[in-house]
Design an enzyme around this catalytic site. Structure first.
Site, PDB file in Angstrom:
ATOM      1  N   THR A 327       0.844  -1.188   0.000  1.00  0.00           N
ATOM      2  CA  THR A 327       0.000   0.000   0.000  1.00  0.00           C
ATOM      3  C   THR A 327       0.880   1.239   0.000  1.00  0.00           C
ATOM      4  O   THR A 327       1.915   1.273   0.670  1.00  0.00           O
ATOM      5  CB  THR A 327      -0.956   0.017   1.215  1.00  0.00           C
ATOM      6  N   HIS A 379       2.222 -11.716  14.215  1.00  0.00           N
ATOM      7  CA  HIS A 379       3.284 -12.323  15.025  1.00  0.00           C
ATOM      8  C   HIS A 379       3.009 -13.787  15.326  1.00  0.00           C
ATOM      9  O   HIS A 379       3.898 -14.520  15.798  1.00  0.00           O
ATOM     10  CB  HIS A 379       3.439 -11.538  16.333  1.00  0.00           C
TER      11      HIS A 379
END
Length: 408
Positions: A327, A379
């Site tokens: 992006t 994560h």
């Protein structure tokens, strides 16, 4: 005999759509396969076409939410295009109407009823830009506004309203407080739900780094003209970032993976999603097998997808199945941000604006065009070592573009 026109199936996961706009009106005569309305789902906009010629009888109204298979309208057989006016007969049977037919506009410089009238596609583009059709000069037949005219039209060039000659103040004060309510579109509602879901269901972290963009800017400046002449497309930053990402994903496959239940799915290909700001909201079309593409092929794909996004022509297939997202908030002036993961992917790279800053280089302070980059990642599947290593690898490839060609 009438034919019912129903909402067609537009994708496996789509169960309902919104009738966003009628292009033809109730009672209009339509031709076979003529576009009569636009339908909007939570992923894309679709055109509804007439399945036979005849007279349109609308059933659903603009803004209605319709299930797949619901009746939108009917087309009655027997409709015909309006007959051309017979001048002699009009004079005999309706002499009083002659003055109305001979409108002053029609007598001026060859203008006709089509002068200043936008085509359906042009009307949509002008509406999305917020441009009044009366301020656009048409180049089509009889002065009709074409799609190309609408694309080239610039916002803010609406004709000024005539100033009131009366000293009486406007009924609405300049500092009046007001608010406007607008129903959320299906696309906006889906984006909102997905973003909240990602924040709640992933262990999202963001790591940052900075890139010296001078090597790429020098390379673009040297070859941009010959590149465009040979390939017919400009050489932008997105192709370099996409290429760098695909190379880094080979070294850090977890960044290109996703969680599916209790399994981790690793992809040996890179389908890179490119976030694009479209008139109706953010869309994320996908460049398939980007790891196999050259810079020119990537640039052509980015341009084609961006044009489709602007015109609302992206298909469901073109917006699903990506493995990694890029992006670019820098085009809007963003200096630094933490992009949100595009589920079910596990990572997203954020580009930002380029700012000249003093940095230390070989023991000296120099001015360089610098860009902050951000990698948001899940994560649960990507460790800190992998996330930082991936971003450093992207930085190395961008600061030494020769690596992209040599693969080192």
């Amino acid at each position: 005999m009438s034919l019912e026109i129903k909402v067609p199936p537009v994708g496996e996961s789509i169960t309902e759509v919104v009738l966003s706009r009628w292009i033809k009106n109730d009672g209009d005569v339509v031709e076979m396969d003529e576009v009569i309305a636009e339908l909007e789902s939570d992923k894309a906009t679709f055109e509804l076409t007439a399945e036979q010629a005849g007279t349109l009888k609308t059933i659903a109204a603009e803004g209605d939410t319709l299930a797949i298979g619901a009746v939108v309208c009917k087309i009655e057989e027997g409709g015909a295009a309006p007959a051309k006016a017979d001048a002699p007969q009009a004079e005999e049977n309706a002499p009083a109407a002659a003055d109305k037919v001979q409108a002053p506009v029609a007598e001026k410089s060859g203008e006709s009823y089509a002068t200043g009238t936008p085509s359906p596609a042009a009307g949509k583009i002008l509406a999305e830009k917020g441009i009044d059709a009366t301020g656009v000069k048409g180049t089509g037949v009889d002065g009709r506004i074409t799609k190309d005219d609408a694309v080239k039209a610039e916002a803010g060039k609406k004709p000024e309203a005539p100033k009131a000659e009366s000293p009486v103040a406007s009924p609405v004060a300049a500092d009046a407080r007001s608010e406007r309510r607008e129903k959320m579109s299906p696309l906006r509602k889906t984006v909102a739900k997905r973003l909240v879901s990602v924040k709640n269901e992933t262990a999202m972290l963001t790591t940052f780094n900075e890139v010296n963009m001078k090597p790429i800017m020098d390379l673009r400046g040297k070859y941009k003209d010959s590149f465009k002449e040979k390939y017919g497309v400009g050489l932008g930053f997105m192709s370099f970032f996409t290429k760098a990402v695909t190379e880094a994903l080979k070294d850090f496959p977890a960044v290109n993976a996703r969680i599916d239940g209790e399994e981790i799915v690793y992809n040996n290909f890179a389908d890179v999603s490119i976030a694009v700001s479209a008139p109706k909201g953010l869309v994320v079309p996908v460049i398939r097998n980007a790891e196999r593409m050259s810079l020119a092929e990537i640039e052509k794909s980015v341009l084609a997808l961006a044009l489709k996004a602007r015109d609302g022509k992206l298909t469901i297939e073109e917006m699903t199945g990506g493995t990694f997202t890029i992006t670019n908030g820098g085009v809007f002036g963003s200096m630094m941000s933490t992009p949100i993961i595009n589920a079910p992917q596990s990572a997203i790279l954020g580009m930002h604006n380029i700012v000249e800053r003093p940095i230390a280089e070989k023991g000296e302070v120099v001015i360089r065009p610098m860009m902050y980059v951000a990698l948001s990642y899940d994560h649960r599947i990507i460790d800190g070592r992998e996330s930082v290593g991936f971003l450093v690898r992207v930085k190395q490839l961008l600061e030494d573009p020769a690596r992209l060609l040599l693969g080192v």
